[in-house]
Enzyme design. Sequence first.
Site, PDB file in Angstrom:
ATOM      1  N   GLY A 124       6.323   2.207  -2.219  1.00  0.00           N
ATOM      2  CA  GLY A 124       5.370   3.221  -2.419  1.00  0.00           C
ATOM      3  C   GLY A 124       5.723   4.426  -1.866  1.00  0.00           C
ATOM      4  N   THR A 144       2.649  -1.946   2.653  1.00  0.00           N
ATOM      5  CA  THR A 144       2.013  -2.802   1.170  1.00  0.00           C
ATOM      6  C   THR A 144       2.882  -3.242  -0.034  1.00  0.00           C
ATOM      7  OG1 THR A 144       1.675  -0.841   0.998  1.00  0.00           O
ATOM      8  CG2 THR A 144      -0.114  -1.546   2.298  1.00  0.00           C
ATOM      9  N   ASN A 176       2.832  -2.068  -3.075  1.00  0.00           N
ATOM     10  CA  ASN A 176       2.301  -0.904  -4.022  1.00  0.00           C
ATOM     11  C   ASN A 176       2.906  -1.759  -5.935  1.00  0.00           C
ATOM     12  OD1 ASN A 176       3.017   0.185  -2.317  1.00  0.00           O
ATOM     13  ND2 ASN A 176       1.874   1.881  -1.802  1.00  0.00           N
ATOM     14  N   GLU A 198      -2.895  -0.174  -3.453  1.00  0.00           N
ATOM     15  CA  GLU A 198      -2.025  -0.681  -2.638  1.00  0.00           C
ATOM     16  C   GLU A 198      -2.520  -2.296  -1.583  1.00  0.00           C
ATOM     17  OE1 GLU A 198      -0.901   2.148   0.782  1.00  0.00           O
ATOM     18  OE2 GLU A 198      -0.971   3.811  -1.161  1.00  0.00           O
ATOM     19  N   TYR A 248      10.124  -6.432  -3.137  1.00  0.00           N
ATOM     20  CA  TYR A 248      10.487  -5.505  -4.492  1.00  0.00           C
ATOM     21  C   TYR A 248      11.129  -5.913  -5.390  1.00  0.00           C
ATOM     22  CZ  TYR A 248       9.640  -2.185  -0.405  1.00  0.00           C
ATOM     23  OH  TYR A 248       9.098  -1.380   0.439  1.00  0.00           O
ATOM     24  N   ARG A 262     -14.935  -1.577   1.779  1.00  0.00           N
ATOM     25  CA  ARG A 262     -15.712  -0.077   1.948  1.00  0.00           C
ATOM     26  C   ARG A 262     -15.586   0.666   1.669  1.00  0.00           C
ATOM     27  NH1 ARG A 262     -12.229   2.729   5.501  1.00  0.00           N
ATOM     28  NH2 ARG A 262     -10.216   1.319   5.458  1.00  0.00           N
ATOM     29  N   PHE A 283      -9.851   9.619   8.880  1.00  0.00           N
ATOM     30  CA  PHE A 283      -9.685   9.484  10.194  1.00  0.00           C
ATOM     31  C   PHE A 283      -8.706  10.829  11.498  1.00  0.00           C
ATOM     32  CE2 PHE A 283      -9.900   5.697   7.899  1.00  0.00           C
ATOM     33  CZ  PHE A 283     -11.244   4.854   8.424  1.00  0.00           C
TER      34      PHE A 283
HETATM   35  N1  FMN Z   1      -5.583   5.603   3.608  1.00  0.00           N
HETATM   36  C1  FMN Z   1      -6.721   6.130   3.607  1.00  0.00           C
HETATM   37  O1  FMN Z   1      -6.610   7.519   4.083  1.00  0.00           O
HETATM   38  N2  FMN Z   1      -8.042   5.750   4.564  1.00  0.00           N
HETATM   39  C2  FMN Z   1      -8.452   4.837   3.912  1.00  0.00           C
HETATM   40  O2  FMN Z   1      -9.636   4.129   4.171  1.00  0.00           O
HETATM   41  C3  FMN Z   1      -7.418   3.726   4.178  1.00  0.00           C
HETATM   42  N3  FMN Z   1      -8.088   1.999   4.173  1.00  0.00           N
HETATM   43  C4  FMN Z   1      -6.623   1.278   3.909  1.00  0.00           C
HETATM   44  C5  FMN Z   1      -7.126   0.100   3.940  1.00  0.00           C
HETATM   45  C6  FMN Z   1      -6.418  -1.195   3.595  1.00  0.00           C
HETATM   46  C7  FMN Z   1      -6.632  -2.293   3.680  1.00  0.00           C
HETATM   47  C8  FMN Z   1      -5.040  -0.579   3.432  1.00  0.00           C
HETATM   48  C9  FMN Z   1      -3.856  -1.904   3.170  1.00  0.00           C
HETATM   49  C10 FMN Z   1      -4.788   0.436   3.094  1.00  0.00           C
HETATM   50  C11 FMN Z   1      -5.451   1.502   3.193  1.00  0.00           C
HETATM   51  N4  FMN Z   1      -4.925   3.253   3.796  1.00  0.00           N
HETATM   52  C12 FMN Z   1      -6.376   4.100   3.345  1.00  0.00           C
HETATM   53  C13 FMN Z   1      -3.742   3.154   3.069  1.00  0.00           C
HETATM   54  C14 FMN Z   1      -2.945   3.403   4.036  1.00  0.00           C
HETATM   55  O3  FMN Z   1      -2.937   5.087   3.882  1.00  0.00           O
HETATM   56  C15 FMN Z   1      -1.833   3.174   2.951  1.00  0.00           C
HETATM   57  O4  FMN Z   1      -0.827   2.220   2.519  1.00  0.00           O
HETATM   58  C16 FMN Z   1      -0.409   4.172   3.824  1.00  0.00           C
HETATM   59  O5  FMN Z   1      -0.433   5.565   3.532  1.00  0.00           O
HETATM   60  C17 FMN Z   1       1.392   3.574   2.877  1.00  0.00           C
HETATM   61  O6  FMN Z   1       0.994   3.871   1.630  1.00  0.00           O
HETATM   62  P1  FMN Z   1       2.700   3.682   0.926  1.00  0.00           P
HETATM   63  O7  FMN Z   1       2.983   2.042   0.562  1.00  0.00           O
HETATM   64  O8  FMN Z   1       2.491   4.177  -0.239  1.00  0.00           O
HETATM   65  O9  FMN Z   1       3.788   4.079   2.145  1.00  0.00           O
END
Ligand code: FMN
Length: 147
Positions: A14, A26, A28, A78, A90, A103, A108
């Site tokens: 990601g 995560t 992706n 993700e 990967y 939700r 945040f």
């Molecule tokens: N990102 C948000 O901006 N708001 C959220 O409420 C939010 N909730 C998440 C809940 C879960 C269970 C997960 C796994 C991710 C959530 N994220 C949320 C996303 C994370 O910001 C995101 O996984 C992080 O940016 C990593 O992304 P990347 O793997 O593309 O770098």
Amino acid sequence: PIDPWYMGGTVIKGYGRGSKVLGIPTANLPTAAFSSQLAEHVCGIYLGWAGLADRGVYKMVMSVGWNPYFDNAEKTVEPWLLHDFPEDFYGEELRLVVVGYIRPEANFPSLEALIERIHEDGRIAKRALDVIPYKDFEHDPYLTTPI
Ligand code: FMN
């Protein structure tokens, strides 16, 4: 419970923040393959089961949407597999059955607050997936069907 939905693909990197910035790796998926399917689903945090060929079936919690905290330009999926893997996967084939909604996505005030909330989502998913009807999908053949 929601109508379960199914998707799979090859795990890609990601934006790379998951493991580095959040400590939450995560898996992706490339969204181009199912952008129309993704468009049907409300943004938010979902729970379900993940199948990795050659490894097994794991509980997962996933974010669908734009990551308001990071303000992504693309709607992404993700999944966070709720299991400690010694290395990343990967390039491996991942199957998902999405069975419940937790939700909406949120913004945040701090990274710490986002991380704390994601861990809470993980606890919610782990508990819910032990309970019927969510539990039954652990054995859904889709999770272990070869491509
Ligand atoms: N990102 C948000 O901006 N708001 C959220 O409420 C939010 N909730 C998440 C809940 C879960 C269970 C997960 C796994 C991710 C959530 N994220 C949320 C996303 C994370 O910001 C995101 O996984 C992080 O940016 C990593 O992304 P990347 O793997 O593309 O770098």
